[in-house]
Design an enzyme around this catalytic site. Structure first.
Site, PDB file in Angstrom:
ATOM      1  N   THR A   5     -12.691 -20.755  -6.004  1.00 13.14           N
ATOM      2  CA  THR A   5     -12.986 -20.008  -7.229  1.00 13.14           C
ATOM      3  C   THR A   5     -13.870 -18.810  -6.900  1.00 13.14           C
ATOM      4  O   THR A   5     -14.643 -18.854  -5.949  1.00 13.14           O
ATOM      5  CB  THR A   5     -13.703 -20.967  -8.197  1.00 13.14           C
ATOM      6  OG1 THR A   5     -12.754 -21.932  -8.627  1.00 13.14           O
ATOM      7  CG2 THR A   5     -14.287 -20.263  -9.400  1.00 13.14           C
ATOM      8  N   ARG A  37      -5.113 -29.322 -17.635  1.00 11.39           N
ATOM      9  CA  ARG A  37      -6.485 -29.600 -17.183  1.00 11.39           C
ATOM     10  C   ARG A  37      -7.313 -28.304 -17.208  1.00 11.39           C
ATOM     11  O   ARG A  37      -6.882 -27.267 -16.749  1.00 11.39           O
ATOM     12  CB  ARG A  37      -6.457 -30.166 -15.762  1.00 11.39           C
ATOM     13  CG  ARG A  37      -7.841 -30.466 -15.165  1.00 11.39           C
ATOM     14  CD  ARG A  37      -8.350 -29.317 -14.336  1.00 11.39           C
ATOM     15  NE  ARG A  37      -9.577 -29.669 -13.596  1.00 11.39           N
ATOM     16  CZ  ARG A  37     -10.330 -28.771 -12.957  1.00 11.39           C
ATOM     17  NH1 ARG A  37      -9.992 -27.499 -12.953  1.00 11.39           N
ATOM     18  NH2 ARG A  37     -11.411 -29.154 -12.317  1.00 11.39           N
ATOM     19  N   GLY A  40     -11.149 -26.789 -16.158  1.00 13.54           N
ATOM     20  CA  GLY A  40     -12.363 -27.082 -15.395  1.00 13.54           C
ATOM     21  C   GLY A  40     -13.594 -26.446 -16.017  1.00 13.54           C
ATOM     22  O   GLY A  40     -13.614 -26.057 -17.188  1.00 13.54           O
ATOM     23  N   ASP A  41     -14.620 -26.318 -15.197  1.00 14.62           N
ATOM     24  CA  ASP A  41     -15.905 -25.772 -15.669  1.00 14.62           C
ATOM     25  C   ASP A  41     -15.873 -24.257 -15.874  1.00 14.62           C
ATOM     26  O   ASP A  41     -16.637 -23.719 -16.688  1.00 14.62           O
ATOM     27  CB  ASP A  41     -16.999 -26.089 -14.638  1.00 14.62           C
ATOM     28  CG  ASP A  41     -16.657 -25.499 -13.264  1.00 14.62           C
ATOM     29  OD1 ASP A  41     -15.611 -25.875 -12.705  1.00 14.62           O
ATOM     30  OD2 ASP A  41     -17.422 -24.644 -12.763  1.00 14.62           O
ATOM     31  N   THR A  50     -19.116 -22.809  -8.613  1.00 19.92           N
ATOM     32  CA  THR A  50     -17.835 -23.197  -8.020  1.00 19.92           C
ATOM     33  C   THR A  50     -17.967 -24.624  -7.499  1.00 19.92           C
ATOM     34  O   THR A  50     -19.069 -25.089  -7.229  1.00 19.92           O
ATOM     35  CB  THR A  50     -17.430 -22.230  -6.880  1.00 19.92           C
ATOM     36  OG1 THR A  50     -16.193 -22.682  -6.304  1.00 19.92           O
ATOM     37  CG2 THR A  50     -18.466 -22.143  -5.774  1.00 19.92           C
ATOM     38  N   GLY A  51     -16.834 -25.296  -7.376  1.00 22.74           N
ATOM     39  CA  GLY A  51     -16.874 -26.680  -6.879  1.00 22.74           C
ATOM     40  C   GLY A  51     -16.062 -27.591  -7.776  1.00 22.74           C
ATOM     41  O   GLY A  51     -15.183 -27.126  -8.518  1.00 22.74           O
TER      42      GLY A  51
HETATM   43  N1  ASP Z   1     -14.712 -25.224 -10.337  1.00 20.45           N
HETATM   44  C1  ASP Z   1     -13.291 -24.999 -10.279  1.00 20.45           C
HETATM   45  C2  ASP Z   1     -12.596 -26.019 -11.139  1.00 20.45           C
HETATM   46  O1  ASP Z   1     -12.935 -27.166 -11.076  1.00 20.45           O
HETATM   47  C3  ASP Z   1     -12.745 -25.098  -8.893  1.00 20.45           C
HETATM   48  C4  ASP Z   1     -13.426 -24.245  -7.876  1.00 20.45           C
HETATM   49  O2  ASP Z   1     -14.608 -23.951  -7.980  1.00 20.45           O
HETATM   50  O3  ASP Z   1     -12.753 -23.852  -6.920  1.00 20.45           O
HETATM   51  O4  ASP Z   1     -11.682 -25.656 -11.829  1.00 20.45           O
END
Ligand code: ASP
Length: 303
Positions: free
Chosen positions: A171, A199, A201-202, A222-223
């Site tokens: 991300t 789905r 995400g954050d 990110t994560g």
């Molecule tokens: N945080 C992002 C998600 O869970 C993924 C990422 O940081 O690469 O959608």
């Protein structure tokens, strides 16, 4: 004083991909810095730097994004102005080349904060954003990854993050402090590989993947999104900054500590405080990042 910080994901970035990550965040840094150092707005700096990263197939945002379990690419993004508290986000949008620009449009032109799926795409079309083709977003590397994951029975994102700690997490995000003292944060992503259709995400959730309050600080994360959401990581870090006197490193480290301790989460964060002091923290093997402030003669770039 202007300041800019960029990330291009936090994970076990393999040696052979380090250069591409370094070059990507360095170029995005330069784009944002050129805008800010010429008196441009933080919103423009964040949007344009992220547009570059959305085009760069190295990263899981725009072109190069992961493919979901149904073989589609669904994108999430958000942007927030820490002075007006206006924010815009899009979730699970398909065939959108620059999700951060669509998120900005939601911020600038709608009365809502978050638009999802078809409604977000329709809002974009009404405002001149046409859909791109799937081939504009799909790269061969991700098609191969998708096929590999489909072939694996019992594949789980949770296991990939927690046991192997090597799930790609590419991300992208930025935080800017502009000459007007406005803090802006933004994040754009293709989410996680093989995610269930729909789905989210954050990254598009204000307070989770992105937050900015010009009086205190701005954050992009990110994560592993499912963990980041549970500790409302971006707003948690801004809350920590509010009570620790603006110590960005302490707030970033505490945020990552809580992510791991409370919900066994992995990832990375970038932070600026209201004075533009940068910090980053991560509990993955590597994180791609770059930052520069007026006090620095050049950007600091590392992976
Ligand atoms: N945080 C992002 C998600 O869970 C993924 C990422 O940081 O690469 O959608």
């Amino acid at each position: 004083m202007v300041s800019f910080i960029v990330h291009g994901g936090a994970w076990d970035i393999p040696d052979e991909l380090v250069d591409a990550h370094r070059q990507g965040v360095a170029r995005a840094m330069q784009i944002g810095w050129d805008i800010l150092s010429h008196g441009g707005s933080g919103v423009d700096a964040v949007e344009k730097a992220i547009n570059y990263l959305e085009d760069d197939p190295t990263f899981d945002a725009g072109r190069g994004s992961f493919v979901n379990a149904a073989g589609e690419i669904e994108l999430d993004a958000s942007i927030m102005n820490g002075t007006t508290f206006r924010c815009g986000a899009v979730a699970a949008v398909q065939n959108i080349r620059y999700p951060i620009s669509l998120a900005r449009l939601v911020m600038d032109k709608s009365e809502h904060v978050l638009l999802a799926g078809k409604g977000a795409v329709q809002f974009g079309a009404e405002n001149g954003v046409q859909q791109c083709s799937s081939n504009d977003l799909l790269v061969g590397r991700e098609l191969e990854r998708w096929k590999d994951l489909l072939a694996q029975k019992n594949y789980s994102t949770k296991d990939a993050f927690q046991k192997k700690k090597s799930l790609p997490s590419d991300t992208v995000g930025c935080v800017a402090l502009d000459a007007a003292g406005i803090l802006v944060a933004g994040t754009s992503t293709g989410g996680t590989p093989n995610k269930y259709p729909g789905r989210v995400g954050d990254s598009p959730m204000i307070g989770c993947g992105t937050y900015a309050d010009s009086a205190i600080g701005g954050v992009s994360c990110t994560g592993w999104g499912e963990a980041i959401i549970k500790v409302v990581l971006a707003k948690t870090i801004v809350g920590l900054l509010e009570v620790n006197g603006g110590d960005t490193q302490a707030a970033a480290d505490e945020g990552i500590y809580r992510l791991e301790k409370k919900v066994e989460g992995f990832g990375g964060v970038i932070v600026l405080n209201s004075q533009g002091i940068p910090a980053f923290s991560y509990n993955t093997p590597r994180m791609a990042r770059a930052y520069r402030t007026t006090a620095m003669s050049d950007a600091c770039i590392d992976v």
